[in-house]
Scaffold this active site. Structure first.
Site, mmCIF file in Angstrom:
data_model
loop_
_atom_site.group_PDB
_atom_site.id
_atom_site.type_symbol
_atom_site.label_atom_id
_atom_site.label_comp_id
_atom_site.label_asym_id
_atom_site.label_seq_id
_atom_site.Cartn_x
_atom_site.Cartn_y
_atom_site.Cartn_z
ATOM 1 N N ALA A 253 58.028 79.005 -50.085
ATOM 2 C CA ALA A 253 57.843 79.265 -48.642
ATOM 3 C C ALA A 253 56.478 78.842 -48.106
ATOM 4 O O ALA A 253 56.178 79.118 -46.944
ATOM 5 C CB ALA A 253 58.102 80.735 -48.292
ATOM 6 N N ALA A 254 55.665 78.146 -48.904
ATOM 7 C CA ALA A 254 54.378 77.664 -48.363
ATOM 8 C C ALA A 254 54.641 76.659 -47.239
ATOM 9 O O ALA A 254 53.925 76.628 -46.230
ATOM 10 C CB ALA A 254 53.538 77.032 -49.463
ATOM 11 N N GLY A 255 55.685 75.843 -47.393
ATOM 12 C CA GLY A 255 56.047 74.889 -46.334
ATOM 13 C C GLY A 255 56.533 75.618 -45.081
ATOM 14 O O GLY A 255 56.252 75.205 -43.953
ATOM 15 N N ASP A 256 57.258 76.712 -45.276
ATOM 16 C CA ASP A 256 57.714 77.507 -44.116
ATOM 17 C C ASP A 256 56.515 78.119 -43.408
ATOM 18 O O ASP A 256 56.452 78.162 -42.174
ATOM 19 C CB ASP A 256 58.657 78.624 -44.578
ATOM 20 C CG ASP A 256 59.905 78.077 -45.253
ATOM 21 O OD1 ASP A 256 60.351 76.972 -44.863
ATOM 22 O OD2 ASP A 256 60.426 78.733 -46.174
HETATM 23 O O1 RIB Z 1 61.513 77.614 -48.428
HETATM 24 C C1 RIB Z 1 61.731 78.656 -49.324
HETATM 25 C C2 RIB Z 1 63.117 79.210 -49.156
HETATM 26 O O2 RIB Z 1 64.065 78.248 -49.570
HETATM 27 C C3 RIB Z 1 63.425 80.425 -49.988
HETATM 28 O O3 RIB Z 1 63.050 81.616 -49.367
HETATM 29 C C4 RIB Z 1 64.913 80.300 -50.261
HETATM 30 O O4 RIB Z 1 65.682 81.275 -49.633
HETATM 31 C C5 RIB Z 1 65.277 78.902 -49.815
HETATM 32 O O5 RIB Z 1 65.948 78.937 -48.634
#
Ligand code: RIB
Length: 323
Positions: A253-256
């Site tokens: 989730a670093a990209g998120d």
């Molecule tokens: O970007 C990370 C996410 O990718 C995780 O939380 C997982 O659920 C997938 O969707």
């Protein structure tokens, strides 16, 4: 009250196994730790925005199972608006099986479940929310027809869209033409440009970004993890944004987190370069913590990282001027 950021995307429960390394095909490894986190690229980005203190609403779908109830509650508890998160009948909630190795790298298998049921007709019910948005964020863990409808609608309403092309898959040009900012990571960039995985380098990122830009979006931000982010804009902007040095333990989730920071920076009036630097700080901090939504930093933590980084730059400068 500022116009909210609206995130249209996936909501998953992450089942995470941490070990020394990621097993190869046919291999069984003994892991170190198992944990359950709330995830999904869409929900992670929404939580990232909320943690930075900006109003955010989520449009998504969970299944009619216990995971779905838990995931909705988790979003509500951190102040993500969930009135447009619906429950699909007779389907499981999205689930991600994640392995994290000793260096913080991960590999992910996603079972989309209810995320695959988020269709254009669901967005039709949320048009007034979409129309009120200051910015829309989306990703590719929902059906492409939904992403296509969303981007066309955003264009019609004149609202900027950030598309995170994750997980990597082909994207029709008619979608890309309605995207404001495309934010692939290294793997997705290679997939979109037909490069072999691992072939993206700081030396060729400029020409690769050019190729992506010519496919339709108004701006491309290639996220290269600890190597920074490369920006190419239709207005002629070309720039490498450095990242922040941190001790990464889990890149999930670093990209998120980067995208959440980028969006908050842009709606707050920052230039694209400054917003990308802000996103880089949010992404870097997220990599220092385990899990997806649990790893999203607060606005205050990001400000502290900026202060200490600026302090270091100043100290370097002072040393130079004395010598
Ligand atoms: O970007 C990370 C996410 O990718 C995780 O939380 C997982 O659920 C997938 O969707």
């Amino acid at each position: 009250m500022p116009s909210p950021i609206v995130v249209v995307g996936s909501i998953n429960l992450d089942l995470v196994c941490a070990g020394k390394r990621i097993p190869g095909p046919g291999e069984t490894l003994k892991g170190d730790k198992f944990q359950i986190f709330h995830g999904g690229k869409g929900a992670n980005q929404a939580v990232g925005v909320a943690r930075l203190g900006y109003p955010v609403n989520m449009i998504g779908k969970v299944g009619d199972d216990d995971f779905g109830k838990r995931l909705r509650r988790g979003l509500r508890d951190v102040h993500v608006g969930i009135r447009h998160v619906s429950t699909a009948k007779a389907v499981c909630s999205g689930v991600a099986l994640i392995t994290v190795d000793g260096t913080g790298q991960n590999s992910i298998t996603v079972i989309p479940g209810a995320n695959d049921r988020l269709l254009p007709r669901d967005l039709e019910k949320s048009l007034s929310l979409l129309r009120s948005a200051g910015m829309i964020l989306t990703q590719l863990e929902i059906p492409m027809e939904t992403v296509e409808y969303l981007c066309a609608t955003a264009r019609r309403f004149g609202i900027p869209v950030i598309l995170d092309p994750a997980p990597a898959r082909p994207i029709p040009r008619k979608v890309l033409r309605n995207v404001t900012y495309l934010t692939p990571n290294e793997t997705e960039t290679c997939g979109l440009c037909g490069l072999a995985s691992g072939d993206l380098t700081p030396a060729n990122v400029a020409s690769v970004a050019e190729l992506l830009l010519s496919s339709g979006p108004s701006g491309v931000i290639v996220k290269m993890g600890s190597r920074g982010a490369y920006i190419a804009g239709a207005d002629g902007l070309r720039c490498m944004v450095p990242t922040f040095k941190v001790k990464a333990i889990d890149s999930t989730a670093a990209g998120d987190a980067f995208n959440a920071g980028l969006a908050v920076g842009l709606v707050g009036g920052m230039s694209l370069v400054d917003a990308a630097r802000y996103g880089a700080a949010v992404g870097a901090l997220s990599a220092t913590r385990a899990g997806a939504q649990t790893s999203m930093p607060s606005g205050r933590e990001v400000a502290r990282l900026f202060q200490s980084a600026e302090g270091r730059v100043r100290r370097v400068h002072e040393t130079r001027s004395r010598s």
